[in-house]
Design a protein around this motif. Sequence first.
Motif, mmCIF file in Angstrom:
data_model
loop_
_atom_site.group_PDB
_atom_site.id
_atom_site.type_symbol
_atom_site.label_atom_id
_atom_site.label_comp_id
_atom_site.label_asym_id
_atom_site.label_seq_id
_atom_site.Cartn_x
_atom_site.Cartn_y
_atom_site.Cartn_z
ATOM 1 N N THR A 6 0.856 -1.185 0.000
ATOM 2 C CA THR A 6 0.000 0.000 0.000
ATOM 3 C C THR A 6 0.899 1.243 0.000
ATOM 4 O O THR A 6 2.113 1.131 -0.096
ATOM 5 N N PHE A 7 0.298 2.400 0.058
ATOM 6 C CA PHE A 7 1.106 3.616 0.104
ATOM 7 C C PHE A 7 0.409 4.648 0.975
ATOM 8 O O PHE A 7 -0.769 4.509 1.305
ATOM 9 N N ALA A 8 1.169 5.684 1.340
ATOM 10 C CA ALA A 8 0.594 6.812 2.066
ATOM 11 C C ALA A 8 1.133 8.086 1.446
ATOM 12 O O ALA A 8 2.226 8.103 0.881
ATOM 13 N N SER A 9 0.372 9.137 1.554
ATOM 14 C CA SER A 9 0.758 10.427 1.009
ATOM 15 C C SER A 9 0.530 11.469 2.091
ATOM 16 O O SER A 9 -0.564 11.547 2.650
ATOM 17 N N GLU A 10 1.596 12.238 2.427
ATOM 18 C CA GLU A 10 1.530 13.195 3.544
ATOM 19 C C GLU A 10 2.268 14.475 3.196
ATOM 20 O O GLU A 10 3.372 14.404 2.651
#
Length: 140
Positions: free
Chosen positions: A79-83
């Motif tokens: 999965t990924f995260a964007s911050e």
Amino acid sequence: MTKPDLAISRIMTVVAVALVDGDGRVLLQRRPEGKAMAGLWEFPGGKLEAGESPEAALVRELREELGIDVEAACLAPATFASEPLGDRHLLLLLYACRKWRGVPQALEASALKWARPLEMHGLDMPPADRPLIGLIEALL
Ligand code: 9L3
Ligand code: MG
């Protein structure tokens, strides 16, 4: 108008891993003093170097940070995260890995911990890592 290449350069791509052991626990490392976000528990990993593929970067980071050998083919995109990160944007790509050679050592971190998702909810983690806990749970 902002040139597209300038916009892209504001994105910092970081690769990280959920190393899963036979008991369904995941390895976290504690960021050391002197680094940004010192004291927070993170999924091991780091920044891509110029021209590096995400998988090659993670293989390198795991050798540098934990002293373990992982085959790129064993890294499963999870999965990924964007911050937002200051005036930039962090894109965190998380891989899962269940097979490696060697015993993880804290070569750069101040500590290591094998944790279950339930325990992770109670730990201080970087903002990008926190939303990944629930997604990791689905993987285990
Ligand atoms: N970061 C967040 N979560 C992670 C990792 C590996 C990294 N699981 C953030 C912390 C820093 C940036 O990415 O802001 C770059 O990481 P490093 O090169 O300082 O480890
Ligand atoms: Mg790192």
